[in-house]
Design a protein around this motif. Structure first.
Motif, PDB file in Angstrom:
ATOM      1  N   ALA A  18       0.871  -0.901  -0.098  1.00 23.02           N
ATOM      2  CA  ALA A  18      -0.108  -0.090  -0.245  1.00 23.02           C
ATOM      3  C   ALA A  18       0.644   1.249  -0.246  1.00 23.02           C
ATOM      4  O   ALA A  18       2.202   1.097   0.488  1.00 23.02           O
ATOM      5  CB  ALA A  18      -0.970   0.184   1.227  1.00 23.02           C
TER       6      ALA A  18
ATOM      7  N   LEU B 162      -3.037   1.604   5.864  1.00 21.80           N
ATOM      8  CA  LEU B 162      -2.357  -0.057   5.685  1.00 21.80           C
ATOM      9  C   LEU B 162      -0.761  -0.136   6.148  1.00 21.80           C
ATOM     10  O   LEU B 162      -0.020  -0.675   6.459  1.00 21.80           O
ATOM     11  CB  LEU B 162      -3.166  -0.977   5.085  1.00 21.80           C
ATOM     12  CG  LEU B 162      -3.013  -2.329   4.691  1.00 21.80           C
ATOM     13  CD1 LEU B 162      -2.932  -3.602   5.740  1.00 21.80           C
ATOM     14  CD2 LEU B 162      -2.472  -2.331   3.388  1.00 21.80           C
ATOM     15  N   ALA B 163      -1.119   0.965   5.646  1.00 22.51           N
ATOM     16  CA  ALA B 163       0.985   0.524   5.680  1.00 22.51           C
ATOM     17  C   ALA B 163       1.307   2.108   7.160  1.00 22.51           C
ATOM     18  O   ALA B 163       3.076   1.253   7.673  1.00 22.51           O
ATOM     19  CB  ALA B 163       1.637   2.364   4.581  1.00 22.51           C
TER      20      ALA B 163
ATOM     21  N   ARG C  41       1.899  -0.888  13.882  1.00 19.07           N
ATOM     22  CA  ARG C  41       1.294  -0.862  15.198  1.00 19.07           C
ATOM     23  C   ARG C  41       1.855   0.426  16.079  1.00 19.07           C
ATOM     24  O   ARG C  41       0.879   0.521  16.646  1.00 19.07           O
ATOM     25  CB  ARG C  41       1.039  -2.504  15.956  1.00 19.07           C
ATOM     26  CG  ARG C  41       0.244  -3.879  15.003  1.00 19.07           C
ATOM     27  CD  ARG C  41       0.520  -4.122  15.759  1.00 19.07           C
ATOM     28  NE  ARG C  41       2.020  -4.567  16.113  1.00 19.07           N
ATOM     29  CZ  ARG C  41       1.834  -5.942  16.716  1.00 19.07           C
ATOM     30  NH1 ARG C  41       1.238  -7.216  16.841  1.00 19.07           N
ATOM     31  NH2 ARG C  41       3.695  -6.454  17.290  1.00 19.07           N
TER      32      ARG C  41
END
Length: 150
Positions: free
Chosen positions: A29, A35-36, A39
């Motif tokens: 992505a 999404l990239a 965490r």
């Protein structure tokens, strides 16, 4: 049967192409898509959202540094020490020697205790509210009237 060409041995040299000849793959992505985000970045955003929510009610929190650390230290230095019974989810470092006060949230202990993003966001907010309440000498309900309702 004699083979005039000896088989090529795999050497330490660089590969010219990937296994199927399609070229090297790019990222899944683009960087601007959520999404990239790692965490750790998503967790830091949860902490920042919680801090911004509290700063509207408590402007003096602009003078407090909020930090995210992976795990608490075992030696007990910095933030208050902890026992073998419970791993802390957060802590405070009071202002001293010209340094600003700090509120610390530990990412891994919080992540382990939650299953989804919404649950994680609620626990992060609870930890931030509890630490701010301790820093200001107030009850968590005073810092955030909605504390404990989720």
């Amino acid at each position: 049967m004699d083979n005039p060409v000896p088989p090529r041995t795999a050497g330490p040299g660089p590969r010219r192409r990937d296994r199927h000849g399609r070229g090297m793959r790019g990222p899944i992505a683009p960087p601007q898509v959520p999404l990239a985000a790692s965490r750790a970045e998503v967790f830091a955003d949860l902490v920042q959202d919680s801090v911004e929510r509290l700063e509207r009610r408590w402007p003096q929190l602009a003078e407090v540094d909020f930090m995210v650390l992976e795990v608490p230290r075992l030696d007990g230095s910095g933030v208050a020490g902890w026992s073998d019974e419970a791993v802390p989810l957060g802590g405070i470092i009071p202002a001293r020697d010209g340094r600003r006060a700090r509120v610390v949230v530990y990412r891994r202990p919080v992540e382990i205790r939650t299953k989804g993003r919404d649950e994680r966001a609620a626990l992060v907010h609870e930890v931030v509210v509890e630490q701010v309440a301790e820093l200001l000498g107030l009850t968590p309900e005073t810092v955030d009237p909605r504390y404990g309702e989720d």
